[in-house]
Enzyme design. Structure first.
Site, PDB file in Angstrom:
ATOM      1  N   ASP A 261       0.870  -1.163   0.000  1.00 34.89           N
ATOM      2  CA  ASP A 261       0.000   0.000   0.000  1.00 34.89           C
ATOM      3  C   ASP A 261       0.918   1.227   0.000  1.00 34.89           C
ATOM      4  O   ASP A 261       2.111   1.140   0.275  1.00 34.89           O
ATOM      5  CB  ASP A 261      -0.954  -0.016   1.203  1.00 34.89           C
ATOM      6  CG  ASP A 261      -2.179   0.857   0.956  1.00 34.89           C
ATOM      7  OD1 ASP A 261      -2.117   1.759   0.081  1.00 34.89           O
ATOM      8  OD2 ASP A 261      -3.213   0.664   1.626  1.00 34.89           O
TER       9      ASP A 261
HETATM   10  C1  NOJ Z   1      -4.060   3.950   0.235  1.00 31.83           C
HETATM   11  C2  NOJ Z   1      -5.243   3.029   0.200  1.00 31.83           C
HETATM   12  O1  NOJ Z   1      -5.258   2.237   1.365  1.00 31.83           O
HETATM   13  C3  NOJ Z   1      -5.279   2.133  -1.024  1.00 31.83           C
HETATM   14  O2  NOJ Z   1      -6.498   1.452  -1.033  1.00 31.83           O
HETATM   15  C4  NOJ Z   1      -5.096   2.935  -2.270  1.00 31.83           C
HETATM   16  O3  NOJ Z   1      -5.157   2.112  -3.406  1.00 31.83           O
HETATM   17  C5  NOJ Z   1      -3.767   3.670  -2.204  1.00 31.83           C
HETATM   18  N1  NOJ Z   1      -3.759   4.555  -1.044  1.00 31.83           N
HETATM   19  C6  NOJ Z   1      -3.478   4.497  -3.440  1.00 31.83           C
HETATM   20  O4  NOJ Z   1      -4.331   5.590  -3.493  1.00 31.83           O
END
Ligand code: NOJ
Length: 722
Positions: A261
């Site tokens: 993530d």
């Molecule tokens: C954090 C989020 O938890 C995730 O779901 C997302 O795809 C990424 N940021 C990118 O925006």
């Protein structure tokens, strides 16, 4: 030589085993051999560049070999607009997309065919925007009703999640776009998500939190997966050997790539050796990422082997061969009427009729001359809001517009604001949130006047995407913005008041249930939100949505809260409820919720008859085929979701009172009966044995329970497993 493929220029300069002709060729390629040949040609520096971000949503290819960047984009609500570093809008004119209903709305349809269409259409939009990876679907289990991302996720049940996840993944990937299933694993709260450590017993991990991930990999064949921010058993998910190497890549034989993530990587050597393949983040100093220069240095120092790096590059290239380097690529299309129709179909099957005691619904327009439409949520849109991924929707029909579209010429519609759905983080400046939670007497008076002067009031309350958001959990279950005062006043002013609650997660709507005769639940329901809602209210669509989670009567009923096991202390959260998540807890502990899992009414009623199985005695390798007759005993056509739960009494181990093991949504015309078949592989009745680390099918008697909800069981049948 240059080959033009949609949006990508491939300079195919590799001889023999190169990318040369990759796009044009139609015979199956020996991808492994091609990938091996490419890896041989890469320098260590080029390999390292391929395993960390070089942009907000991209990682590097290798220009000299014509290998393009790998480009991803957020879902799950649709393909996110182009953003600049720092996340601000790039203000393009070309990136408006279809806003698809949120995850819990999709789950409320109980319809994997719609999940496939959602994935397929979003995949087409991703293709049109030159994205190789869609960061969707997201389906962490709804462990607490307060989780800020409950609206993005599906449900509290691993089986329902798995069926929808598999279908969504297949849909997305049918367009040669990789699904990225997220967030692996146990990211069930937003409070301290970046630091919290989850302690969960192995059985609950295997039976509740992992099944949908497993199914999306082993059945859906998802090409990418995102590690979660949190820790599991003391180790960050992005460097968790058990989750990544042993379970995902070992047991499930995952071939694709694991990306972190954003900003969720915390080490170089541990993450590299324990299974992370690609580090993503939003910081712009890409060469300082753990998987950039520090990784290069670690390889040179012998702490990470070249073999490990090659393995990561292999996985990145493998995903490229499925996406940007695949043959016969679909062209993609964006925000088409067909995609709007999918959004509409999902929305119209997601809306849940909670109460219809006076049969006010469907609206009888021959009796109604005027309607007061009241409340901020009648005009609010939900494609953007809060923190996290939204969609720059090409259009979004709000509820008021939908009602005007459908009833404009027939009924006089008056709108009153009722309240303002403006959320601000509690702070001393807004009296710790008291300000946004107060009703506005002038708006209430105006709403009451509108309700008094019309034949009927339709009151839109609930939450919005500023209130439910990534990055934080709600503080409690109460309705925000002082809505209850408005509801009470409008209900007193007009006896024909219909309450429509909009939200993506459970709320305490106990007062509404007590005082109001007509209640509809709706969601952040996509581009066609208002049209679908109006069609449900007017009866063009017979509601068929069923709740994908339990609505507790109070927070203290809910397992994690009852046990004081949320949000944890000192960054530790212990999942004390074990396998008893959601209805498993309520049913086993005999607690009466406000609304149960799987609940939802219709404008007709269904009679269940003749539940029987193909055999009465089965062995471990068998499939159980259960048949049941569903009769539409009312006057309108409809769709019913038959839910098949299984109970095992007298078990050696703790068991939930019942567990969902099959379901089917079926269309039944008024007055007609259909017989449906539901299949349960006997192996799906197994529990996970902590001591032997094996799935065990216990011999003995089981009871099948067929219901229209988890608590309205219509038919039962007994079977024996030998
Ligand atoms: C954090 C989020 O938890 C995730 O779901 C997302 O795809 C990424 N940021 C990118 O925006």
């Amino acid at each position: 030589m240059k080959i033009k493929i949609p949006g990508i220029m491939l300079c195919a300069v590799l001889a023999g085993s190169s990318l040369n002709g990759v796009y044009a060729q139609t015979k199956p390629v020996n991808t492994d051999a091609k990938i091996s040949a490419i890896i041989k040609k890469l320098t260590l520096e080029e390999k390292i560049a391929m395993v960390h971000a070089n942009g907000l949503f991209s990682s590097a290819g290798v220009k000299r070999l014509g290998i393009p960047n790998l480009v991803s984009d957020d879902g799950p609500l649709g393909v996110r607009e182009e953003v600049k570093p720092g996340w601000g809008s790039a203000n393009l004119k070309t990136d408006s997309a279809t806003f698809f209903p949120n995850g819990s709305a999709l789950a409320a349809t109980w319809n994997p065919d719609l999940a496939y269409r959602y994935g397929h259409d979003m995949g087409e939009e991703a293709r049109a925007r030159n994205k190789q990876v869609m960061l969707a679907p997201a389906f962490n289990i709804a462990r607490t009703p307060l989780c800020g991302r409950t609206y993005e996720y599906y449900s509290e049940d691993p089986f329902l999640n798995a069926r929808l996840a598999v279908a969504s993944v297949k849909g997305i990937q049918s367009q040669h776009v990789a699904a990225c299933v997220k967030h692996y694993a146990v990211n069930n709260q937003e409070v301290e998500r970046g630091r919290v450590n989850v302690e969960v017993d192995e059985r609950a991990l295997r039976e509740i939190y992992l099944p949908a991930f497993k199914a999306s990999i082993t059945e859906g064949e998802a090409w990418t997966i995102m590690s979660a921010y949190n820790k599991l058993r003391g180790v960050y998910c992005s460097e968790n050997d058990y989750l990544l190497n042993q379970i995902l890549k070992g047991e499930w034989e995952f071939k694709g790539l694991v990306m972190s993530d954003w900003g969720g990587t915390h080490s170089t050597v541990a993450a590299a050796n324990n299974g992370l393949d690609l580090e993503m983040g939003s910081g712009e100093k890409y060469d300082t990422y753990y998987f950039a220069k520090p990784l290069l240095d670690s390889v040179k120092a012998g702490k990470v082997s070249v073999k490990v790096i090659d393995e990561k590059v292999r996985r990145v290239l493998w995903v490229m061969y499925k996406t940007s380097l695949s043959s016969n690529q679909p062209k993609g299309s964006i925000a088409t009427p067909e995609h709007g129709k999918t959004a509409y179909d999902i929305a119209s099957e997601s809306i849940v009729l909670l109460k219809n005691d006076k049969h006010l619904l469907p609206l009888n327009t021959s009796n109604i001359k005027s309607i007061a439409v009241i409340g901020d949520n009648a005009t609010h849109t939900f494609h953007l809001g809060g923190f996290g991924a939204g969609v720059k929707a090409k259009y979004e029909i709000n509820a008021l517009a939908g009602l005007k579209n459908r009833l404009g010429g027939i009924v006089n519609i008056k709108f009153a604001q009722g309240y303002w759905g403006k959320y601000a983080e509690p702070s001393p400046a807004n009296h710790n949130g008291d300000d946004f939670n107060k009703s506005d007497p002038a708006l209430v008076d105006e709403a009451v006047a509108a309700a008094k002067s019309t034949d009927m009031a339709i009151l839109f309350v609930g939450a919005n995407r500023d209130y439910e958001s990534e990055g934080r959990d709600r503080k409690d279950l109460s309705l925000p913005f002082g809505e209850q005062t408005l509801i009470d006043a409008v209900t007193a002013a007009n006896p024909n008041t219909i309450v429509v609650v909009v939200g993506g997660a459970p709320y305490d709507i106990g007062e509404i249930k007590k005082n109001n005769h007509t209640i509809v639940w709706s969601w952040y329901n996509g581009s066609e939100n208002g049209n679908a809602l109006a069609d449900v209210l007017t009866g063009k669509i017979n509601p068929s949505g069923k709740l994908p989670f339990t609505f507790p009567a109070s927070l203290s009923q809910s397992p994690a809260h009852a046990l004081g096991a949320y949000p944890g202390q000192n960054l530790q959260v212990e999942y004390k409820e074990g396998i008893l998540v959601g209805y498993r807890w309520f049913d086993t502990k005999k607690i009466e919720p406000l609304y149960c899992f799987g609940y939802g009414l219709s404008y007709t009623n269904y009679k269940y008859d003749d539940l029987h199985t193909d055999k009465t005695v089965y062995t471990a390798d068998d499939n159980i085929t259960a048949s049941i007759e569903v009769k539409n005993a009312g006057k309108v056509n409809g769709k019913e979701t038959v839910q098949l739960y299984v109970n095992k009494s007298g078990s050696k181990v703790e068991r939930a009172e019942k567990e969902l093991k099959a379901f089917k949504k079926v269309y039944v015309a008024a007055g007609q009966a259909v017989t449906i078949k539901l299949k349960i592989p006997v192996k799906n009745l197994a529990y996970f044995d902590d001591s032997t680390k094996k799935w065990i099918v216990e011999p003995g008697k089981y009871k099948l329970l067929a219901g229209t909800s988890s608590r309205d069981i219509k038919q039962t049948a007994n079977i024996t497993i030998n």
